[in-house]
Scaffold this motif. Structure first.
Motif, mmCIF file in Angstrom:
data_model
loop_
_atom_site.group_PDB
_atom_site.id
_atom_site.type_symbol
_atom_site.label_atom_id
_atom_site.label_comp_id
_atom_site.label_asym_id
_atom_site.label_seq_id
_atom_site.Cartn_x
_atom_site.Cartn_y
_atom_site.Cartn_z
ATOM 1 N N ASP A 19 28.996 64.571 -1.820
ATOM 2 C CA ASP A 19 28.532 65.307 -0.602
ATOM 3 C C ASP A 19 27.716 64.094 0.250
ATOM 4 O OD1 ASP A 19 29.638 67.466 -1.435
ATOM 5 O OD2 ASP A 19 27.941 68.319 -2.296
ATOM 6 N N ALA A 20 27.037 63.255 -0.188
ATOM 7 C CA ALA A 20 26.281 62.454 0.476
ATOM 8 C C ALA A 20 27.181 61.252 1.232
ATOM 9 C CB ALA A 20 25.253 61.528 -0.196
ATOM 10 N N PHE A 21 28.585 61.003 0.573
ATOM 11 C CA PHE A 21 29.268 60.076 1.162
ATOM 12 C C PHE A 21 29.750 60.726 2.390
ATOM 13 C CE2 PHE A 21 33.806 59.403 2.064
ATOM 14 C CZ PHE A 21 33.925 58.152 2.155
ATOM 15 N N PHE A 22 30.257 62.051 2.444
ATOM 16 C CA PHE A 22 30.570 62.380 3.889
ATOM 17 C C PHE A 22 29.725 62.857 4.723
ATOM 18 C CE2 PHE A 22 33.810 63.801 0.689
ATOM 19 C CZ PHE A 22 34.871 63.584 1.257
ATOM 20 N N LYS A 23 28.466 62.795 4.650
ATOM 21 C CA LYS A 23 27.521 63.031 5.444
ATOM 22 C C LYS A 23 27.234 61.457 5.984
ATOM 23 C CE LYS A 23 24.819 66.871 3.218
ATOM 24 N NZ LYS A 23 23.812 67.129 2.630
ATOM 25 N N TRP A 24 27.235 60.617 5.294
ATOM 26 C CA TRP A 24 27.179 59.031 5.761
ATOM 27 C C TRP A 24 28.485 59.006 6.546
ATOM 28 C CZ3 TRP A 24 31.119 55.525 5.024
ATOM 29 C CH2 TRP A 24 30.701 54.255 5.478
ATOM 30 N N LYS A 25 29.590 59.184 6.291
ATOM 31 C CA LYS A 25 30.698 58.914 6.946
ATOM 32 C C LYS A 25 30.912 59.536 8.445
ATOM 33 C CE LYS A 25 35.685 59.160 6.546
ATOM 34 N NZ LYS A 25 37.087 60.038 5.810
ATOM 35 N N ASP A 26 30.210 60.832 8.447
ATOM 36 C CA ASP A 26 29.960 61.407 9.604
ATOM 37 C C ASP A 26 28.918 60.785 10.581
ATOM 38 O OD1 ASP A 26 31.821 63.366 9.109
ATOM 39 O OD2 ASP A 26 30.379 65.066 8.649
ATOM 40 N N ASN A 40 26.116 50.267 7.147
ATOM 41 C CA ASN A 40 26.551 49.836 5.731
ATOM 42 C C ASN A 40 26.410 50.902 4.753
ATOM 43 O OD1 ASN A 40 26.670 46.864 6.411
ATOM 44 N ND2 ASN A 40 24.704 46.305 5.950
ATOM 45 N N MET A 41 27.416 50.646 3.802
ATOM 46 C CA MET A 41 27.484 51.890 2.847
ATOM 47 C C MET A 41 26.169 51.634 1.929
ATOM 48 S SD MET A 41 29.111 53.915 0.864
ATOM 49 C CE MET A 41 30.603 54.052 1.417
ATOM 50 N N PRO A 42 25.627 52.925 1.952
ATOM 51 C CA PRO A 42 24.065 52.917 1.048
ATOM 52 C C PRO A 42 24.482 52.693 -0.499
ATOM 53 C CG PRO A 42 24.429 54.823 2.305
ATOM 54 C CD PRO A 42 25.584 54.148 2.482
ATOM 55 N N ASP A 43 23.806 51.861 -1.106
ATOM 56 C CA ASP A 43 23.960 51.593 -2.439
ATOM 57 C C ASP A 43 23.643 53.230 -3.387
ATOM 58 O OD1 ASP A 43 23.962 48.930 -2.145
ATOM 59 O OD2 ASP A 43 21.979 48.510 -2.694
ATOM 60 N N PHE A 76 27.381 45.352 -8.755
ATOM 61 C CA PHE A 76 28.135 46.253 -7.826
ATOM 62 C C PHE A 76 28.210 45.499 -6.515
ATOM 63 C CE2 PHE A 76 27.399 50.049 -10.436
ATOM 64 C CZ PHE A 76 28.502 49.948 -10.963
ATOM 65 N N LYS A 77 29.294 45.110 -5.780
ATOM 66 C CA LYS A 77 29.276 44.912 -4.382
ATOM 67 C C LYS A 77 30.437 45.712 -3.687
ATOM 68 C CE LYS A 77 26.452 41.304 -4.243
ATOM 69 N NZ LYS A 77 25.293 41.625 -3.492
ATOM 70 N N ALA A 78 29.937 46.451 -2.662
ATOM 71 C CA ALA A 78 30.773 47.434 -2.070
ATOM 72 C C ALA A 78 30.958 46.970 -0.605
ATOM 73 C CB ALA A 78 30.089 49.037 -2.162
ATOM 74 N N THR A 79 32.142 47.406 -0.051
ATOM 75 C CA THR A 79 32.779 47.365 1.161
ATOM 76 C C THR A 79 33.139 48.496 1.627
ATOM 77 O OG1 THR A 79 33.674 46.086 2.761
ATOM 78 C CG2 THR A 79 34.744 46.303 0.524
ATOM 79 N N SER A 80 32.816 48.837 2.971
ATOM 80 C CA SER A 80 33.435 49.939 3.597
ATOM 81 C C SER A 80 34.560 49.538 4.358
ATOM 82 C CB SER A 80 32.568 51.008 4.320
ATOM 83 O OG SER A 80 31.866 50.206 5.397
ATOM 84 N N ARG A 81 34.854 48.383 4.457
ATOM 85 C CA ARG A 81 35.954 47.807 5.402
ATOM 86 C C ARG A 81 37.000 47.359 4.524
ATOM 87 N NH1 ARG A 81 35.954 42.522 7.830
ATOM 88 N NH2 ARG A 81 38.069 42.441 8.796
ATOM 89 N N PHE A 82 38.046 48.266 4.494
ATOM 90 C CA PHE A 82 39.127 47.966 3.110
ATOM 91 C C PHE A 82 39.904 46.738 3.563
ATOM 92 C CE2 PHE A 82 43.150 48.802 0.972
ATOM 93 C CZ PHE A 82 42.649 49.333 -0.173
#
Length: 184
Positions: A19-26, A40-43, A76-82
């Motif tokens: 649910d938090a992901f979709f709020k961040w995405k908006d 940036n994608m939150p940890d 973990f290392k995350a990216t929101s840029r596929f």
């Protein structure tokens, strides 16, 4: 590491994280409509998703992002840029295993790659044309590298798990859904 800071990501927690992901995405979409760079994608979103999918304990304190059930320290290392990433590593960053979290925002998917490499072996990789990652860390610098280029593309890796954020469900390589997603 004090175990009271280790959190098991159960069904209610992963649902809350999705649910938090979709709020961040908006919010990210709104910010990108105003300026060129998003948020940036939150940890606090990426790490619980990685822990849930890999059955790890989330570390809410310093000293690694997660801990395996056998006690290994996970980074973990995350990216929101596929289609490209740039990850930085602090000079004192030490881990037993590195996991790359690659979000495909347009499809609400998370591709998870367990790179099966520790910080000592990782340090031998190039940070640039003249220095290794460890050489830069020894100078007190934060090397910036692309995990996608160094590992995924170089070794033609497929994700270990694909997490469908809308369904809040993880799929491994043997599932039909996973096979459809990667085009097999």
């Amino acid at each position: 590491m004090n175990d009271e800071y280790l959190i098991k990501i159960d069904e209610p927690r992963i649902q809350e994280t999705c649910d938090a992901f979709f709020k961040w995405k908006d919010l990210n979409t709104y910010v990108k409509s105003l300026v060129s760079r998003g948020i940036n994608m939150p940890d606090a979103i990426s790490e619980p998703m990685g822990c849930y999918c890999l059955n790890l304990l989330w570390n809410k304190k310093s000293g690694g992002d997660a801990k395996s059930l056998d006690g290994r320290k996970i980074e973990f290392k995350a990216t929101s840029r596929f289609e490209g990433d740039l990850s930085s590593f602090g000079p004192k960053c030490v881990f037993d295993d590195l996991v790359f979290l690659r979000f495909k925002l347009d499809e609400n998917l998370l591709y998870i790659y367990d790179l099966n490499i520790n910080s000592e072996e990782f340090g031998k990789y190039p940070a640039n044309k003249t220095q290794t990652i460890q050489e830069q860390k020894n100078q007190g610098r934060r090397p910036h590298v692309s995990l996608q280029t160094l590992f995924v593309d170089a070794n033609n890796l497929e994700p270990d798990i694909i997490f469908d954020i809308r369904r809040c469900k993880a799929y491994n390589r043997v599932s039909e859904y996973y096979q459809r997603l990667i085009g097999k």
